[in-house]
Structures are given as structure tokens and as C-alpha cells.
Scaffold this motif. Structure first.
Motif, PDB file in Angstrom:
ATOM      1  N   PRO B 182     -42.884-115.269  44.595  1.00 43.22           N
ATOM      2  CA  PRO B 182     -42.286-116.597  44.808  1.00 43.22           C
ATOM      3  C   PRO B 182     -41.661-117.189  43.542  1.00 43.22           C
ATOM      4  CG  PRO B 182     -44.437-116.470  45.849  1.00 43.22           C
ATOM      5  CD  PRO B 182     -44.271-115.210  45.058  1.00 43.22           C
ATOM      6  N   ILE B 183     -42.306-116.975  42.386  1.00 46.11           N
ATOM      7  CA  ILE B 183     -41.709-117.514  41.147  1.00 46.11           C
ATOM      8  C   ILE B 183     -40.381-116.818  40.848  1.00 46.11           C
ATOM      9  CG2 ILE B 183     -41.992-117.833  38.640  1.00 46.11           C
ATOM     10  CD1 ILE B 183     -44.947-117.622  38.978  1.00 46.11           C
ATOM     11  N   ALA B 184     -40.353-115.511  41.141  1.00 49.85           N
ATOM     12  CA  ALA B 184     -39.169-114.718  40.766  1.00 49.85           C
ATOM     13  C   ALA B 184     -38.067-114.767  41.824  1.00 49.85           C
ATOM     14  CB  ALA B 184     -39.591-113.275  40.535  1.00 49.85           C
ATOM     15  N   LYS B 185     -38.269-115.559  42.882  1.00 51.92           N
ATOM     16  CA  LYS B 185     -37.339-115.527  44.018  1.00 51.92           C
ATOM     17  C   LYS B 185     -35.872-115.668  43.602  1.00 51.92           C
ATOM     18  CE  LYS B 185     -36.346-118.004  48.157  1.00 51.92           C
ATOM     19  NZ  LYS B 185     -36.479-119.326  48.719  1.00 51.92           N
ATOM     20  N   ASN B 186     -35.581-116.688  42.776  1.00 57.94           N
ATOM     21  CA  ASN B 186     -34.189-116.903  42.367  1.00 57.94           C
ATOM     22  C   ASN B 186     -33.623-115.725  41.599  1.00 57.94           C
ATOM     23  OD1 ASN B 186     -33.574-119.268  43.531  1.00 57.94           O
ATOM     24  ND2 ASN B 186     -34.217-120.540  41.795  1.00 57.94           N
ATOM     25  N   MET B 187     -34.452-115.207  40.683  1.00 61.22           N
ATOM     26  CA  MET B 187     -33.991-114.066  39.880  1.00 61.22           C
ATOM     27  C   MET B 187     -33.770-112.839  40.756  1.00 61.22           C
ATOM     28  SD  MET B 187     -35.889-114.080  36.230  1.00 61.22           S
ATOM     29  CE  MET B 187     -34.770-113.014  35.343  1.00 61.22           C
ATOM     30  N   LEU B 188     -34.634-112.676  41.748  1.00 66.05           N
ATOM     31  CA  LEU B 188     -34.485-111.530  42.653  1.00 66.05           C
ATOM     32  C   LEU B 188     -33.162-111.624  43.408  1.00 66.05           C
ATOM     33  CD1 LEU B 188     -38.131-111.323  44.043  1.00 66.05           C
ATOM     34  CD2 LEU B 188     -36.972-109.493  42.817  1.00 66.05           C
ATOM     35  N   ILE B 189     -32.838-112.834  43.857  1.00 67.63           N
ATOM     36  CA  ILE B 189     -31.580-113.017  44.605  1.00 67.63           C
ATOM     37  C   ILE B 189     -30.382-112.736  43.692  1.00 67.63           C
ATOM     38  CG2 ILE B 189     -30.131-114.692  45.833  1.00 67.63           C
ATOM     39  CD1 ILE B 189     -32.742-116.067  46.732  1.00 67.63           C
ATOM     40  N   ILE B 190     -30.435-113.284  42.472  1.00 72.81           N
ATOM     41  CA  ILE B 190     -29.314-113.078  41.542  1.00 72.81           C
ATOM     42  C   ILE B 190     -29.159-111.590  41.230  1.00 72.81           C
ATOM     43  CG2 ILE B 190     -28.470-113.520  39.197  1.00 72.81           C
ATOM     44  CD1 ILE B 190     -29.789-116.295  39.395  1.00 72.81           C
ATOM     45  N   CYS B 191     -30.293-110.933  40.954  1.00 70.71           N
ATOM     46  CA  CYS B 191     -30.247-109.501  40.622  1.00 70.71           C
ATOM     47  C   CYS B 191     -29.711-108.709  41.812  1.00 70.71           C
ATOM     48  CB  CYS B 191     -31.627-109.005  40.225  1.00 70.71           C
ATOM     49  SG  CYS B 191     -31.600-107.310  39.640  1.00 70.71           S
TER      50      CYS B 191
END
Lengths: 292, 260
Positions: B182-191
């Protein structure tokens, strides 16, 4: 017991991770390099019969590699220099105006254009029968298409450099604007002016050094990418000299098997140059940080 | 004097916007044109004919679009998720710097040269000229990118979260599912989107490993250029540009890639 169990599980998962990393991240690179190296010395390959330095000597003597290396370095260096200059100028001159929503969106638009499309577009604009040539005709500057100057597939790589600049400048502009904001260069500039520096001194001794110091690793990385660029020089370059990637692929993909090994010689030298550059760039500098 | 300066700035910026929008407009115009011969400034035919033919005929552009989408989607999904999990091990490793440096090697090398040197192995593995071969080759470039991308995610903060989960009795899986992902959600989407675009824009490596049989959109653009069919070339360019423009519209950070 309760502590050691998750720990051993953790180690297991971490080991599997490293094995995977080795298999996908490292092994292909090593395998590609070793294969090219063996091929260049005649140790593998259908037409080769054993160890020889013949291909290295012939590559050196033909001069095609050195020409290509110098040509690629000059083209990539010129493109980067002009792109950095334009992006820095735009950052220093228009950073406030570029915050306007329309401009802010427009600045990102060029990032949606891949290299092959940029090269195609440049060709459509600058070729002998291209859009600019038609405009020149309409104004009566030329009467035939062949009178239009060679701007693509030309000896000075004008088309390639123009395309590289159009690809790199928007990226650098966004990068510089980001750094300018994050590093609070405006406040530093104000401080330097309140301490008696004039505008010129503030730009040259405060703003530019701060921005460039924060971004030189990425500028270097971009230079390396341009050095190995393929599709843009493939479409817009000339027969000779060619940029490194185009030269390597031309040699490796041709039907003359004896020339294949020379292609691998160039690939080995190119790989050594690029990896050395990567070591120099990243071993001294902090890791490239990403915004999360 | 100051109004003159403001005017100059306004005109300059307006010209800059036109310069930025011009390639999109020109490619769209070219894709809708035909019989546009020198020295005409405007095509003899302008309409939807080329686009209609793409939908109905054998130009293969629709299938190329689907092949490209399938490969890019798979590359992005795999490299993002595997990259995320493996980057953790690298980030906490005592030799983190050396490993990160190694990660840069395959990423920094021209993909086309990398592919040419690897083609022997792809041939032996039976991956030559197949979509799965192109997927594997593109993954080899996108995966290091994902590792580098996520290297800044892991640190003292994530470590302390993991320790907190362990203290409260949670296991590693729970730490990932309930906290880290959940914390990494934004980074996962960008990546995901950035690796999607690495694959979507890829030409050289695809041409070597796909040997012309795996016709992604970039391969099509080049084929049309070689055939001097600039109208279809422009049309393929429009299809190629469409997804990144949409992504930009949704979120600029999906496309602005600091590592490329």
C-alpha cells in the motif's frame, strides 16, 4: 525457535531473489559480452577456426571504428551541449511562466514521442521533398527539390543532431525546473544578491552550479544513451561514417561471415567504453534519486 | 519598456507551444493525407480513408497494435512486480552500491547491441522470431530499470515498518500485503507505466530478436518508412503516440522518466 523460523524463510526468499537477479540482471550481460569477445578472437562462430587477433587488427586498420567512435562522440556531445544550453536558458528565463497549466502540460508532451517517431518526423520536415523544402519552393527560394540543402542523411549529421536535441531538451528542461524548485535556487539567488552579487554573478556562480551539480550524472547518462542511439541515426544518418550501434548491427547482420567477427570487435570495445563510463559516473556519485 | 518585454515573452512562449504541438498536428495531418506530392503545401486528398483502411484491411496495424500492447503489458507487469520484490534484497544488502552499479550495465548498453550479442542464445533457446522471445529480451532491459527505480523506496523507514509488523506478530507476507505494497502503490503505478513505455517505444532490440516476424508498432513504422509509405507510417506513429499522450493526460509523472 519462533525467531529463527521467519529469519530462515527470509533468507531463503532473499536467496531466490538474488539468484533471479543474477539470472536476469547479470548473466545475460556477461553471456553477451563473453560471446562477443570469443567471437572477436575467432573462438566461436561458423566461419572461424580458432584463436586469432586478425579481426582486431583489421578493425583497427580499416579505421571505420575510430571514425564511427569520433563521429558518435561529436554528434552526441554536440546534441547534449546544445540541449543543456537551451534547457538551462529556458529554466533561468521562463521558470515562472512555465508554471502556467497549459505550458506545464505542453512541456511534457514531447516525452510522448519515441525516437523512431521523432526521426520519421524530422525526415518529413527536412528531406529534399519535405515540408520545409515545399515552403522554400512556395517562397520561390528554390525551383526544384534537389536544390534544397542536405539536412537529412547528410555529412554533418544535422538531421540526427536536430532530432536528438528535440528529444533531450524537453527532458532536461523538466529536470532543471524540478531541481530549481527542490533546491530552492530562487532563495539562494536572492541571498547572493542581497550579499552584493549582481545578476550575472548570481546566474554563473550560484544558479548554474547548483543546477548542474545536481544533474550532471543524468546528463552523463543521457550522453551515453545518445552514443549508442540506433533508430535515429539509422533513419537520418549517412552511409559512412555511421554511429556506433548502426555500424555494429550493419557488420553483425550482413551475409559476409568474415566481417561478422569485426562487428563483434566493435561491440566489445563499445561495451567496455560504456561500462567504464557507467562505473565512472555512478561509483563516485550518489545513487540517482527518484521521486516517490 | 516592461510591456514590450512581457509581449516578447508572451510571443516566445506561444511559439514554443506551437513548436511542441506541431509534430502531433503534422503527423495526424499526414496520416489523413494521400497523393501529397512535392511541391504541394496541402495534400490532394485529405480525409479518413487511411484510417478506414487500417480498420478494414490487411495493413496489419491493428494486429501490431495488439501485439505491442500485449508485449508491453506483460513486460511492465512482470518487471514492476519482480523488480519491486528483488530491489528490496538489493537495497538491504551490504554490497548495495556494487550491485546497483551492476544493474546499470544491461540498462546503459544500447539495447540493439545487447540483443545482437545475445541473439545466438535466443536462437539456441528457440526464442528467435517469437513474441515470447521479444518479451524476454525487453524484460532484460526493463527489469534493471525497475530495480533502479525502486532502490530509493527501501530505506530505514521501510525497515522500521517491517520490524514493527514483526514485533506485532505479523509475518513477511503480511508486511508486504498490509504495509509495504500500500505504501508503494504510487511508485508501483509509475514504474508500471514507465516500463510499459520502455517496451512500447523499443525498436532496435525488437527488430533483432523478432527478426521481422514479431511486428510491433515501432517495427511497422520502420517498414512503412522503408516502403516510402509515409501516410501509413504517420498513421502508425499516431497509434504509437496515443497511449503515452493519454497517460500524460492522466498523470504527468507516468511519463516523465528521470532515469532515461
Amino acid at each position: 525457535m519462533t525467531i529463527s523460523e521467519p529469519l530462515s524463510l527470509k533468507n531463503k526468499a532473499s536467496n531466490i531473489g538474488f539468484i533471479f537477479f543474477g539470472l536476469i540482471g547479470i548473466l545475460p550481460f556477461v553471456a553477451a559480452f563473453v560471446y562477443a569477445l570469443l567471437y572477436s578472437f575467432g573462438l566461436v562462430g561458423a566461419a572461424n577456426s580458432g584463436f586469432t587477433t586478425e579481426f582486431w587488427i583489421s578493425t583497427w586498420q580499416s579505421g571505420a571504428f575510430i571514425k564511427s567512435l569520433v563521429y558518435s562522440t561529436v554528434v552526441a556531445g554536440t546534441s547534449i551541449f546544445i540541449s543543456v544550453s537551451i534547457a538551462l536558458w529556458l529554466t533561468l528565463k521562463f521558470r515562472k511562466e512555465l508554471e502556467h497549466p497549459i505550458l506545464a502540460f505542453a512541456m511534457y508532451l514531447p516525452l510522448a514521442i519515441p525516437g523512431i517517431v521523432a526521426a520519421f518526423f524530422t525526415f518529413q520536415l527536412l528531406a529534399k521533398a519535405g515540408f520545409f523544402s515545399r515552403i522554400a519552393y512556395a517562397f520561390g527560394w528554390i525551383t526544384e527539390a534537389r536544390q534544397f540543402p542536405d539536412l537529412v542523411n547528410d555529412p554533418y549529421a544535422i538531421g540526427i543532431i536536430a532530432t536528438f536535441i528535440s528529444i533531450v531538451t524537453p527532458f532536461l528542461l523538466l529536470l532543471f525546473l524540478n531541481v530549481y524548485k527542490n533546491e530552492r535556487v530562487d532563495e539562494l539567488a536572492q541571498l547572493s544578491q542581497s550579499l552584493g552579487a549582481n545578476k550575472q554573478q548570481t546566474v554563473w556562480r550560484v544558479s548554474l552550479p547548483v543546477v548542474l551539480n545536481k544533474t550532471w550524472t543524468l546528463i552523463g547518462l543521457y550522453f551515453i544513451f545518445l552514443l549508442g542511439a540506433y533508430e535515429v541515426p539509422l533513419i537520418l544518418g549517412q552511409e559512412s561514417p555511421q554511429m556506433l550501434s548502426v555500424l555494429i548491427i550493419r557488420e553483425i547482420k550482413q551475409y559476409d561471415l568474415s566481417r561478422l567477427s569485426e562487428g563483434y570487435v566493435v561491440a566489445v570495445i563499445y561495451t567496455v567504453i560504456v561500462t567504464t563510463a557507467a562505473v565512472l559516473l555512478f561509483s563516485r556519485k550518489n545513487d540517482v534519486k527518484h521521486e516517490g | 519598456m516592461s510591456s514590450m518585454k512581457a509581449n516578447w515573452k508572451f510571443f516566445f512562449l506561444a511559439a514554443l507551444v506551437i513548436l511542441v504541438v506541431f509534430p502531433f498536428a503534422y503527423l495526424l495531418l499526414l496520416s489523413m493525407a494521400s497523393e501529397w506530392r512535392f511541391p504541394e503545401l496541402w495534400p490532394a486528398y485529405f480525409g479518413m480513408r487511411n484510417w478506414e483502411q487500417v480498420v478494414s484491411s490487411e495493413t496489419g496495424l491493428i494486429s501490431s497494435f495488439l501485439v505491442s500492447t500485449g508485449i508491453s503489458f506483460s513486460v511492465a507487469t512482470m518487471s514492476t512486480f519482480i523488480g519491486f520484490f528483488i530491489s528490496r534484497g538489493i537495497a538491504y544488502h551490504p554490497y548495495k552500491r556494487t550491485i546497483t552499479l551492476l544493474t546499470y550495465f544491461p540498462y546503459i548498453l544500447a539495447p540493439v547491441v545487447f540483443a545482437a550479442c545475445l541473439s545466438y542464445f535466443f536462437l539456441k533457446l528457440g526464442l528467435f522470431g517469437k513474441p515470447v522471445g521479444v518479451f524476454v529480451a525487453q524484460f532484460m532491459v526493463a527489469f534493471p530499470y525497475a530495480l533502479i527505480f525502486f532502490s530509493s523506496f527501501w530505506g530505514e523507514k521501510t525497515k522500521s515498518y517491517e520490524e514493527l509488523v514483526a514485533t506485532l506478530g505479523g509475518n513477511q507476507l503480511q508486511a508486504f500485503r498490509k504495509v509495504l505494497l500500500p505504501i508503494a502503490k504510487n511508485m508501483l503505478i509509475i514504474c508500471f507505466f514507465q516500463t510499459f513505455l520502455i517496451s512500447w517505444f523499443e525498436y532496435g532490440l525488437t527488430s533483432i530478436i523478432g527478426v521481422g516476424k514479431v511486428q510491433t508498432l515501432t517495427i511497422k513504422v520502420f517498414l512503412f518508412i522503408k516502403e516510402s509509405n509515409f501516410y501509413y507510417g504517420a498513421l502508425s506513429c499516431c497509434l504509437l503516440i496515443l497511449p503515452p499522450v493519454l497517460l500524460l493526460y492522466i498523470n504527468k509523472r507516468y511519463v516523465f522518466n528521470k532515469l532515461i
